[in-house]
Design an enzyme around this catalytic site. Sequence first.
Site, PDB file in Angstrom:
ATOM      1  N   SER A  94       0.837  -1.198   0.000  1.00  0.00           N
ATOM      2  CA  SER A  94       0.000   0.000   0.000  1.00  0.00           C
ATOM      3  C   SER A  94       0.878   1.256   0.000  1.00  0.00           C
ATOM      4  CB  SER A  94      -0.958  -0.045   1.191  1.00  0.00           C
ATOM      5  OG  SER A  94      -2.001   0.891   1.045  1.00  0.00           O
ATOM      6  N   ASP A 240      -5.902  -3.353  -2.776  1.00  0.00           N
ATOM      7  CA  ASP A 240      -4.847  -3.117  -1.793  1.00  0.00           C
ATOM      8  C   ASP A 240      -4.108  -4.393  -1.376  1.00  0.00           C
ATOM      9  OD1 ASP A 240      -3.349  -2.371   0.509  1.00  0.00           O
ATOM     10  OD2 ASP A 240      -4.774  -0.792   0.959  1.00  0.00           O
TER      11      ASP A 240
END
Length: 433
Positions: A94, A240
């Site tokens: 991320s 993600d």
Amino acid sequence: MSPVHVPELSSSGSSLTLNPVQWALSRLSSSSAMTPKSPPPSYGSIVTVLSIDGGGVRGIIPGTILAFLEEKLQELDGPEVRLADYFDVIAGTSTGGLVTAMLTAPNAQGRPLFAAKDINNFYLEHCPKIFPAVSGGPLGLLRSMRGPKYDGQYLHSVVKQLLGDTRVDQALQNIVVPTFDIKLLQPTIFSRYDALNDVSKNALMSDICISTSAAPTYLPGHHFETKDKDGKPRAFNLIDGGVAANNPTMLAMTHVSKQILLGNQDFFPIKPTDYGKFLVLSLGTGSAKVEEKYDAAACGKWGILGWLYNQGASPLIDSFSQASADLVDIQASVLFQALRCEKRYLRIQDDQLKGDTSSVDVSTPDNLNRLVGVGKALLKRSVCRVDVETGKSVPDKNRGTNEEELVHFARMLSQERKARFQKKGASVTVNFL
């Protein structure tokens, strides 16, 4: 853009006064000379790993830690060195994936795009536009039910502008960035090693950064295509990487093991499970454990909406990301203790965040600057480990402050790099005419 390689000595006619070892070390110590690419672990004695957790705007915390470490390395080896010159593998999830790209994507001179000290400036400048203030209350709740909290357009544009056409195989160091394919319901890991051997995994670094940052409920998923060696398209539908590995430390370590099993000579003669020969720095982005925001009585009354939205936060996302990160920390800590080399693993994490500092998206100037302060304060705190019973960080009485440990890490990294250059220099054959 290609990485810079150490030039080999030539025997094309002139006599040389430096032997190979002296030449390599003089090149390394000269701040005016272009910094040469560090030799692989096969020329040294350890494998060096840097891992950076996910956490949105809280990426400022590891950004502060990395700036301190790079400063200490520059004090030892000159102002031109960068973190990518010292770590064999850099992994990030991320926001950590974005930092990984900053540290390893090449600029026009073949050096890292960002110095570590410039990472926080990027966050301070762009986070308010990536995560613009949105209305709260019933209107904000209604909007969150209809789609992602943010449209991601500014994030996409700034990342594409930053990274351009740079692909994974052009990274200056070996990178590992996890994502999750929502269509296939399985993790998809991107790495420089895989990109060199499978053209379909050699995606644009911008696509990888956008994908690993596509946090559910916050930012939209990302679709892109590559082509395999036969020209056939390969589609990716990614969200993600924190869904798979919010703390990518063990992912980075096992990726090295995989390369050893595949016969990658960069790591010879290290064995696949020689984790005692690893030097690992794992950086968290902080958590709000101290607040104890949720309890069984409250969550027992939640339905789908309650798990996804509670007082501006998402308990479900908070839970799985924190559980994943802590379990990896516990596993790595126990592993290094079992191998009696626990000081080769350093986890820096703050579990005492409160209020807006614990948020992944509050991008007011005050909060962003508070996060810088959190990172600086974390340097002064004692090295901690996760207590398996309480889940909280407790001081490690056998170690000093995070700042002191990072100074020690800088020395070990510098010594390892110099030893590799010395061994590589000694292996160069010079013919005198």
